[in-house]
Motif scaffolding. Sequence first.
Motif, mmCIF file in Angstrom:
data_model
loop_
_atom_site.group_PDB
_atom_site.id
_atom_site.type_symbol
_atom_site.label_atom_id
_atom_site.label_comp_id
_atom_site.label_asym_id
_atom_site.label_seq_id
_atom_site.Cartn_x
_atom_site.Cartn_y
_atom_site.Cartn_z
ATOM 1 N N ARG A 115 0.814 -1.226 0.000
ATOM 2 C CA ARG A 115 0.000 0.000 0.000
ATOM 3 C C ARG A 115 0.842 1.268 0.000
ATOM 4 O O ARG A 115 0.303 2.366 -0.163
ATOM 5 C CB ARG A 115 -0.920 0.009 1.221
ATOM 6 C CG ARG A 115 -1.962 -1.100 1.251
ATOM 7 C CD ARG A 115 -2.618 -1.181 2.635
ATOM 8 N NE ARG A 115 -3.130 0.114 3.052
ATOM 9 C CZ ARG A 115 -3.208 0.494 4.334
ATOM 10 N NH1 ARG A 115 -2.793 -0.312 5.301
ATOM 11 N NH2 ARG A 115 -3.691 1.678 4.647
ATOM 12 N N SER A 118 0.876 2.891 -3.638
ATOM 13 C CA SER A 118 -0.468 3.107 -4.176
ATOM 14 C C SER A 118 -1.259 4.120 -3.361
ATOM 15 O O SER A 118 -2.023 4.921 -3.910
ATOM 16 C CB SER A 118 -1.232 1.779 -4.241
ATOM 17 O OG SER A 118 -1.398 1.232 -2.941
ATOM 18 N N GLU A 119 -1.083 4.120 -2.031
ATOM 19 C CA GLU A 119 -1.822 5.039 -1.179
ATOM 20 C C GLU A 119 -0.975 6.220 -0.701
ATOM 21 O O GLU A 119 -1.449 7.351 -0.672
ATOM 22 C CB GLU A 119 -2.367 4.298 0.045
ATOM 23 C CG GLU A 119 -3.403 3.237 -0.276
ATOM 24 C CD GLU A 119 -3.952 2.589 0.980
ATOM 25 O OE1 GLU A 119 -3.907 3.226 2.052
ATOM 26 O OE2 GLU A 119 -4.417 1.438 0.894
ATOM 27 N N GLY A 120 0.255 5.922 -0.327
ATOM 28 C CA GLY A 120 1.098 6.954 0.280
ATOM 29 C C GLY A 120 1.661 7.954 -0.696
ATOM 30 O O GLY A 120 2.162 9.009 -0.290
ATOM 31 N N GLY A 123 -2.977 10.172 -5.321
ATOM 32 C CA GLY A 123 -4.193 10.835 -4.882
ATOM 33 C C GLY A 123 -3.914 11.875 -3.808
ATOM 34 O O GLY A 123 -2.923 12.600 -3.859
ATOM 35 N N TRP A 125 -2.379 12.154 -1.109
ATOM 36 C CA TRP A 125 -1.421 11.346 -0.352
ATOM 37 C C TRP A 125 -1.109 11.907 1.029
ATOM 38 O O TRP A 125 -0.759 11.169 1.936
ATOM 39 C CB TRP A 125 -0.132 11.188 -1.144
ATOM 40 C CG TRP A 125 0.540 12.471 -1.543
ATOM 41 C CD1 TRP A 125 0.289 13.213 -2.664
ATOM 42 C CD2 TRP A 125 1.573 13.156 -0.831
ATOM 43 N NE1 TRP A 125 1.090 14.327 -2.695
ATOM 44 C CE2 TRP A 125 1.895 14.317 -1.593
ATOM 45 C CE3 TRP A 125 2.254 12.912 0.352
ATOM 46 C CZ2 TRP A 125 2.865 15.222 -1.179
ATOM 47 C CZ3 TRP A 125 3.225 13.811 0.764
ATOM 48 C CH2 TRP A 125 3.523 14.949 -0.002
ATOM 49 N N ALA A 128 -3.510 10.214 3.383
ATOM 50 C CA ALA A 128 -3.695 8.773 3.248
ATOM 51 C C ALA A 128 -3.561 8.089 4.605
ATOM 52 O O ALA A 128 -2.681 8.420 5.411
ATOM 53 C CB ALA A 128 -2.673 8.201 2.270
ATOM 54 N N ILE A 130 -2.373 5.304 5.366
ATOM 55 C CA ILE A 130 -1.101 4.627 5.596
ATOM 56 C C ILE A 130 -0.038 5.592 6.101
ATOM 57 O O ILE A 130 0.917 5.183 6.773
ATOM 58 C CB ILE A 130 -0.631 3.886 4.320
ATOM 59 C CG1 ILE A 130 0.414 2.830 4.702
ATOM 60 C CG2 ILE A 130 -0.110 4.861 3.265
ATOM 61 C CD1 ILE A 130 0.655 1.797 3.646
ATOM 62 N N ARG A 131 -0.190 6.875 5.815
ATOM 63 C CA ARG A 131 0.768 7.842 6.358
ATOM 64 C C ARG A 131 0.583 8.002 7.871
ATOM 65 O O ARG A 131 1.560 8.116 8.608
ATOM 66 C CB ARG A 131 0.647 9.183 5.630
ATOM 67 C CG ARG A 131 1.230 9.109 4.228
ATOM 68 C CD ARG A 131 1.474 10.442 3.585
ATOM 69 N NE ARG A 131 2.217 10.256 2.343
ATOM 70 C CZ ARG A 131 3.527 10.333 2.225
ATOM 71 N NH1 ARG A 131 4.264 10.608 3.284
ATOM 72 N NH2 ARG A 131 4.112 10.154 1.053
#
Length: 246
Positions: A115, A118-120, A123, A125, A128, A130-131
Amino acid sequence: MSINQNYPQWAPSEPDTHTRDPRAEEFARSHPILPIPTGQDVETAPIAMTPSRGFTQLWNSVAPETRVRGNSVHLPLSVAYAERLCDAYPEADRELVLVSILLHDTGWAHVDESRILSEGFGGDWRKAAIRYEHEEQGCVVARRVLPPLGYGADFVEQVCQIIDGHDTRAVAYSLEDALVRDADRLWRFDTAGIALASSWFAMDTSTYCDRLEREIIPELLTEAGVQMARADFSRSSSLLRTEALR
Protein backbone atom coordinates in the motif's frame (compact mmCIF):
# COMPACT_ATOMS: atom_id res chain seq x y z
CA MET A 1 7.30 24.05 -22.03
CA SER A 2 4.48 23.83 -19.51
CA ILE A 3 4.26 21.17 -16.85
CA ASN A 4 2.81 17.87 -18.01
CA GLN A 5 -0.82 18.17 -16.98
CA ASN A 6 -1.32 14.40 -17.09
CA TYR A 7 0.26 14.11 -13.67
CA PRO A 8 -2.11 14.26 -10.68
CA GLN A 9 -1.74 17.41 -8.63
CA TRP A 10 -0.04 17.18 -5.27
CA ALA A 11 -2.38 17.80 -2.39
CA PRO A 12 -1.48 21.11 -0.72
CA SER A 13 -0.36 21.32 2.87
CA GLU A 14 -3.28 23.06 4.53
CA PRO A 15 -3.74 24.25 8.12
CA ASP A 16 -6.07 22.05 10.12
CA THR A 17 -7.27 21.60 13.66
CA HIS A 18 -3.67 21.29 14.85
CA THR A 19 -3.24 25.05 14.43
CA ARG A 20 -5.30 25.47 17.59
CA ASP A 21 -3.10 23.11 19.58
CA PRO A 22 -1.35 25.06 22.38
CA ARG A 23 2.02 23.78 21.14
CA ALA A 24 1.38 25.13 17.65
CA GLU A 25 0.22 28.45 19.07
CA GLU A 26 3.31 28.72 21.27
CA PHE A 27 5.57 27.94 18.30
CA ALA A 28 3.83 30.64 16.26
CA ARG A 29 4.30 33.18 19.06
CA SER A 30 7.96 32.23 19.51
CA HIS A 31 8.71 32.36 15.78
CA PRO A 32 6.55 35.08 14.25
CA ILE A 33 8.78 35.37 11.18
CA LEU A 34 8.76 32.49 8.72
CA PRO A 35 10.97 31.15 7.38
CA ILE A 36 12.81 31.34 10.71
CA PRO A 37 15.87 33.61 10.36
CA THR A 38 19.33 32.35 11.21
CA GLY A 39 22.28 34.41 12.32
CA GLN A 40 24.71 31.69 11.28
CA ASP A 41 26.55 30.99 8.05
CA VAL A 42 24.67 28.28 6.17
CA GLU A 43 26.52 25.41 4.51
CA THR A 44 25.10 24.94 1.03
CA ALA A 45 27.75 22.70 -0.57
CA PRO A 46 26.56 19.33 -1.91
CA ILE A 47 25.35 17.21 1.00
CA ALA A 48 27.83 14.46 0.09
CA MET A 49 30.54 16.79 1.39
CA THR A 50 29.20 16.56 4.96
CA PRO A 51 27.88 13.07 5.77
CA SER A 52 26.25 12.62 9.15
CA ARG A 53 28.29 11.53 12.15
CA GLY A 54 27.75 9.32 15.18
CA PHE A 55 24.68 7.45 16.46
CA THR A 56 26.18 4.16 15.28
CA GLN A 57 24.35 2.09 17.88
CA LEU A 58 21.03 3.65 16.95
CA TRP A 59 21.67 3.08 13.24
CA ASN A 60 22.47 -0.55 14.01
CA SER A 61 19.24 -0.85 16.00
CA VAL A 62 17.09 0.21 13.05
CA ALA A 63 19.02 -1.37 10.19
CA PRO A 64 16.06 -3.67 9.33
CA GLU A 65 13.80 -0.62 9.04
CA THR A 66 16.06 0.91 6.40
CA ARG A 67 15.30 -1.88 3.88
CA VAL A 68 11.86 -0.53 2.95
CA ARG A 69 10.79 2.41 0.77
CA GLY A 70 14.32 3.63 0.10
CA ASN A 71 15.02 4.41 3.75
CA SER A 72 18.66 3.40 3.29
CA VAL A 73 18.95 6.52 1.09
CA HIS A 74 16.31 8.78 2.60
CA LEU A 75 17.29 8.52 6.26
CA PRO A 76 21.08 9.12 5.98
CA LEU A 77 20.52 12.06 3.63
CA SER A 78 17.88 13.56 5.92
CA VAL A 79 20.11 13.21 8.98
CA ALA A 80 22.96 14.94 7.14
CA TYR A 81 20.67 17.85 6.30
CA ALA A 82 19.43 17.93 9.89
CA GLU A 83 23.01 18.32 11.14
CA ARG A 84 23.43 21.38 8.93
CA LEU A 85 20.14 22.81 10.18
CA CYS A 86 21.24 22.30 13.78
CA ASP A 87 24.46 24.20 12.98
CA ALA A 88 22.31 27.05 11.67
CA TYR A 89 20.04 26.98 14.75
CA PRO A 90 22.34 26.16 17.70
CA GLU A 91 19.59 27.02 20.17
CA ALA A 92 17.75 23.83 19.16
CA ASP A 93 18.16 20.57 21.06
CA ARG A 94 20.56 18.92 18.62
CA GLU A 95 20.24 15.39 19.94
CA LEU A 96 16.45 15.55 19.88
CA VAL A 97 16.48 16.71 16.26
CA LEU A 98 18.97 14.09 15.08
CA VAL A 99 17.39 11.15 16.87
CA SER A 100 13.94 12.18 15.66
CA ILE A 101 14.96 12.54 12.02
CA LEU A 102 16.87 9.27 12.13
CA LEU A 103 13.75 7.45 13.35
CA HIS A 104 10.97 9.45 11.70
CA ASP A 105 10.28 7.09 8.78
CA THR A 106 11.20 3.75 10.34
CA GLY A 107 7.48 3.02 10.62
CA TRP A 108 7.28 2.36 6.87
CA ALA A 109 8.87 -1.02 7.60
CA HIS A 110 5.88 -2.00 9.73
CA VAL A 111 2.96 -1.21 7.43
CA ASP A 112 1.55 -3.09 4.44
CA GLU A 113 4.31 -2.59 1.87
CA SER A 114 1.92 -3.16 -1.03
CA ARG A 115 0.00 0.00 0.00
CA ILE A 116 2.96 2.33 0.36
CA LEU A 117 3.17 3.57 -3.23
CA SER A 118 -0.47 3.11 -4.18
CA GLU A 119 -1.82 5.04 -1.18
CA GLY A 120 1.10 6.95 0.28
CA PHE A 121 2.18 8.56 -3.00
CA GLY A 122 -1.00 8.83 -5.03
CA GLY A 123 -4.19 10.84 -4.88
CA ASP A 124 -4.60 12.91 -1.72
CA TRP A 125 -1.42 11.35 -0.35
CA ARG A 126 -0.96 13.80 2.52
CA LYS A 127 -4.14 12.45 4.13
CA ALA A 128 -3.69 8.77 3.25
CA ALA A 129 -4.41 6.40 6.13
CA ILE A 130 -1.10 4.63 5.60
CA ARG A 131 0.77 7.84 6.36
CA TYR A 132 -0.89 8.01 9.78
CA GLU A 133 -0.07 4.33 10.24
CA HIS A 134 3.63 4.79 9.49
CA GLU A 135 3.83 7.66 11.98
CA GLU A 136 2.22 5.51 14.66
CA GLN A 137 4.55 2.62 13.89
CA GLY A 138 7.54 4.96 13.94
CA CYS A 139 6.65 5.84 17.53
CA VAL A 140 6.49 2.11 18.33
CA VAL A 141 10.01 1.73 16.93
CA ALA A 142 11.26 4.70 18.94
CA ARG A 143 9.83 3.33 22.17
CA ARG A 144 11.45 -0.03 21.43
CA VAL A 145 14.98 1.01 20.45
CA LEU A 146 15.69 4.13 22.51
CA PRO A 147 15.36 2.94 26.15
CA PRO A 148 17.96 0.15 25.74
CA LEU A 149 20.38 2.81 24.48
CA GLY A 150 19.95 4.83 27.66
CA TYR A 151 17.39 7.40 26.59
CA GLY A 152 14.92 8.41 29.29
CA ALA A 153 11.14 8.30 29.04
CA ASP A 154 10.74 12.08 28.68
CA PHE A 155 13.19 12.22 25.79
CA VAL A 156 11.51 9.26 24.07
CA GLU A 157 8.13 10.97 24.30
CA GLN A 158 9.55 14.17 22.83
CA VAL A 159 10.85 12.13 19.90
CA CYS A 160 7.44 10.53 19.46
CA GLN A 161 5.70 13.91 19.50
CA ILE A 162 7.83 14.91 16.51
CA ILE A 163 7.40 11.62 14.64
CA ASP A 164 3.64 11.66 15.23
CA GLY A 165 2.36 14.10 12.62
CA HIS A 166 5.58 14.81 10.73
CA ASP A 167 3.76 14.01 7.46
CA THR A 168 0.10 14.51 8.37
CA ARG A 169 0.19 17.62 10.57
CA ALA A 170 0.37 20.96 8.75
CA VAL A 171 2.08 22.90 11.53
CA ALA A 172 5.17 22.57 13.70
CA TYR A 173 5.02 22.35 17.48
CA SER A 174 8.61 23.42 18.27
CA LEU A 175 11.86 24.55 16.70
CA GLU A 176 13.11 20.97 16.82
CA ASP A 177 9.94 19.82 15.07
CA ALA A 178 10.48 22.50 12.39
CA LEU A 179 14.07 21.39 11.78
CA VAL A 180 12.98 17.76 11.39
CA ARG A 181 10.27 18.81 8.93
CA ASP A 182 12.73 20.80 6.82
CA ALA A 183 15.32 18.01 6.84
CA ASP A 184 12.61 15.58 5.71
CA ARG A 185 12.01 17.85 2.69
CA LEU A 186 15.56 18.93 1.91
CA TRP A 187 16.78 15.49 0.89
CA ARG A 188 14.39 15.70 -2.08
CA PHE A 189 16.52 18.45 -3.65
CA ASP A 190 19.67 16.33 -3.83
CA THR A 191 20.09 14.41 -7.10
CA ALA A 192 19.75 11.07 -5.30
CA GLY A 193 16.56 12.26 -3.66
CA ILE A 194 15.13 13.48 -6.96
CA ALA A 195 15.90 10.17 -8.65
CA LEU A 196 14.26 8.13 -5.91
CA ALA A 197 11.27 10.30 -5.01
CA SER A 198 10.28 11.15 -8.60
CA SER A 199 9.89 7.41 -9.20
CA TRP A 200 7.59 7.13 -6.16
CA PHE A 201 5.29 9.76 -7.65
CA ALA A 202 5.67 8.29 -11.16
CA MET A 203 6.93 11.64 -12.47
CA ASP A 204 9.72 12.51 -14.85
CA THR A 205 12.52 14.41 -13.15
CA SER A 206 11.72 17.72 -14.85
CA THR A 207 8.13 17.73 -13.61
CA TYR A 208 9.28 16.66 -10.16
CA CYS A 209 11.83 19.49 -10.03
CA ASP A 210 9.19 22.00 -11.14
CA ARG A 211 7.06 20.97 -8.22
CA LEU A 212 9.94 21.08 -5.77
CA GLU A 213 10.54 24.70 -6.67
CA ARG A 214 6.90 25.72 -6.83
CA GLU A 215 5.39 23.75 -3.95
CA ILE A 216 8.04 22.47 -1.52
CA ILE A 217 10.36 25.46 -1.13
CA PRO A 218 7.42 27.62 0.09
CA GLU A 219 6.67 24.99 2.75
CA LEU A 220 10.13 25.20 4.32
CA LEU A 221 10.08 26.70 7.79
CA THR A 222 13.68 27.90 8.11
CA GLU A 223 15.78 30.44 6.25
CA ALA A 224 18.68 27.96 6.33
CA GLY A 225 16.49 25.30 4.76
CA VAL A 226 15.48 27.65 1.96
CA GLN A 227 19.12 28.50 1.23
CA MET A 228 20.08 24.81 1.10
CA ALA A 229 17.09 23.91 -1.05
CA ARG A 230 17.77 26.64 -3.60
CA ALA A 231 21.45 25.73 -3.86
CA ASP A 232 20.69 22.03 -4.31
CA PHE A 233 17.87 22.78 -6.73
CA SER A 234 20.14 24.84 -8.94
CA ARG A 235 22.83 22.14 -9.03
CA SER A 236 20.44 19.22 -9.51
CA SER A 237 18.28 20.79 -12.20
CA SER A 238 21.40 21.81 -14.12
CA LEU A 239 22.96 18.36 -13.81
CA LEU A 240 19.74 16.63 -14.85
CA ARG A 241 19.25 19.06 -17.77
CA THR A 242 15.66 19.70 -16.79
CA GLU A 243 15.49 22.69 -19.13
CA ALA A 244 15.84 20.29 -22.08
CA LEU A 245 14.51 16.93 -20.94
CA ARG A 246 10.80 17.69 -20.99
